[in-house]
Design a protein around this motif. Structure first.
Motif, PDB file in Angstrom:
ATOM      1  N   TYR A   4      -3.621   0.451  10.358  1.00 31.01           N
ATOM      2  CA  TYR A   4      -4.206  -0.185   9.182  1.00 31.01           C
ATOM      3  C   TYR A   4      -3.266  -0.004   7.996  1.00 31.01           C
ATOM      4  CZ  TYR A   4      -7.802  -1.885   6.024  1.00 31.01           C
ATOM      5  OH  TYR A   4      -8.503  -2.639   5.117  1.00 31.01           O
ATOM      6  N   SER A  35      -8.883  -7.242   0.703  1.00 28.00           N
ATOM      7  CA  SER A  35      -8.387  -8.599   0.522  1.00 28.00           C
ATOM      8  C   SER A  35      -7.315  -8.860   1.568  1.00 28.00           C
ATOM      9  CB  SER A  35      -7.796  -8.783  -0.884  1.00 28.00           C
ATOM     10  OG  SER A  35      -7.274 -10.092  -1.046  1.00 28.00           O
ATOM     11  N   GLY A  36      -7.474  -9.984   2.275  1.00 30.44           N
ATOM     12  CA  GLY A  36      -6.489 -10.336   3.297  1.00 30.44           C
ATOM     13  C   GLY A  36      -6.409  -9.326   4.422  1.00 30.44           C
ATOM     14  N   GLY A  37      -7.529  -8.706   4.778  1.00 27.74           N
ATOM     15  CA  GLY A  37      -7.541  -7.719   5.854  1.00 27.74           C
ATOM     16  C   GLY A  37      -6.855  -6.421   5.506  1.00 27.74           C
ATOM     17  N   MET A  38      -6.722  -6.139   4.209  1.00 26.57           N
ATOM     18  CA  MET A  38      -6.024  -4.944   3.753  1.00 26.57           C
ATOM     19  C   MET A  38      -6.783  -4.335   2.585  1.00 26.57           C
ATOM     20  SD  MET A  38      -2.132  -4.716   2.185  1.00 26.57           S
ATOM     21  CE  MET A  38      -1.418  -5.479   3.633  1.00 26.57           C
ATOM     22  N   ARG A  83      -6.942  -2.598  -0.889  1.00 22.96           N
ATOM     23  CA  ARG A  83      -6.106  -2.556  -2.077  1.00 22.96           C
ATOM     24  C   ARG A  83      -6.682  -1.517  -3.039  1.00 22.96           C
ATOM     25  NH1 ARG A  83      -3.015  -7.515  -2.396  1.00 22.96           N
ATOM     26  NH2 ARG A  83      -3.531  -8.821  -0.593  1.00 22.96           N
ATOM     27  N   GLU A 141     -15.271  -3.062   6.698  1.00 20.93           N
ATOM     28  CA  GLU A 141     -14.089  -3.701   7.282  1.00 20.93           C
ATOM     29  C   GLU A 141     -14.012  -3.434   8.786  1.00 20.93           C
ATOM     30  OE1 GLU A 141     -10.109  -5.553   7.222  1.00 20.93           O
ATOM     31  OE2 GLU A 141     -12.003  -5.744   6.131  1.00 20.93           O
TER      32      GLU A 141
END
Length: 261
Positions: A87, A100-103, A105, A204
């Motif tokens: 990850y 955001s965007g699979g990440m 922040r 997530e």
């Protein structure tokens, strides 16, 4: 400060870990009841969790393999690594905390926040391991139920069924014991930002729904096996009754033969 991407890499094993047993292999580590942490310069680290998962944070592949080798020497019978998960976390002073965007922040990745990320990634990897076990048990149970549905019968021997039920109960107990770690860490209660990070990561990785699905499948497996076992016992009782009737008939026949002789 410029933005930076942090990498977390998790591995889950079949075995649970005794942190005190492992500690001598990592003399530089900090150990607590929940984890063993090995600091890695400049600001990375290796997290070892007692439920059989390890997570590296910003550790180069070569260094990570050397650390894994130290773990293997401390636990010679450790199985081959079976579940891997990685990850990424973007640290950006201008970014609001969120996914955001699979990440993930964050404005700043503190050691405490890194620990929360490592724990969540480790839980996800461990849960995938248990999902594989439960899916296997579920498939084997379905075979027994399908046989009963198509043939109207179950295997005559109930000892394997007893073992299978014991395996299912043992797996359920282990899942419940290990994954209670889904409880929110104390640090998340003390820092609203960490609380938000933990909740976002839990969503997530879909940890809550995956845990509910696991426990539901295990309960279904247990209920089905108990039903199959009851049918098998009833079949044996019927057979026993037939044997008793035949013995009585044989005794009557022998008595008649003896009387007429």
């Amino acid at each position: 400060m410029p933005s930076r991407v942090h990498q977390f890499y998790a591995v889950a094993f079949e075995e649970n870990f005794s942190l005190r047993q492992i500690a001598p292999a990592f003399p530089e580590a900090r150990i607590s009841a929940l984890e063993l942490f090995v600091p890695i310069e400049p600001d990375g680290g290796l997290y070892i969790f007692p439920f059989g998962a390890i997570v590296s944070h910003d550790v180069p592949v070569e260094h990570r393999e050397r650390l894994f080798a130290r773990l293997t020497r401390a636990m010679p019978k450790l199985t081959t690594r079976i579940i891997r998960e990685d990850y990424s976390v973007l640290e950006d002073p201008a970014a609001p905390i969120g996914i955001s965007g699979g990440m993930l922040r964050v404005d700043k990745l503190t050691p405490q926040r890194a620990e929360i990320v490592a724990l969540t990634v480790a839980q996800s990897a461990a849960m995938e391991y248990y999902e594989r076990i439960v899916d296997s048990l579920f498939a084997r149970t379905s075979q027994l139920v399908d046989r009963m549905a198509s043939h109207g019968t179950v295997p005559y021997r109930i000892t394997p069924l007893h073992r299978f039920i014991g395996e299912a109960i043992s797996s359920r107990t282990e899942v419940l014991a290990v994954l209670h770690l889904l409880d929110k860490p104390d640090a998340a209660w003390e820092d609203p930002a960490m609380d938000l990070i933990y909740d976002d990561l839990r969503d997530e990785f879909d940890l809550v729904d995956r845990y509910a699905a696991l426990t539901s499948k295990l309960q279904s497996i247990q209920d089905s096996l108990v039903l199959v076992l009851d049918v098998a016992r009833d079949r044996r009782l019927v057979l026993l009754e037939v044997v008793v009737v035949l013995l009585i008939l044989l005794e009557i026949i022998l008595g008649v033969i003896h009387f007429t002789a």
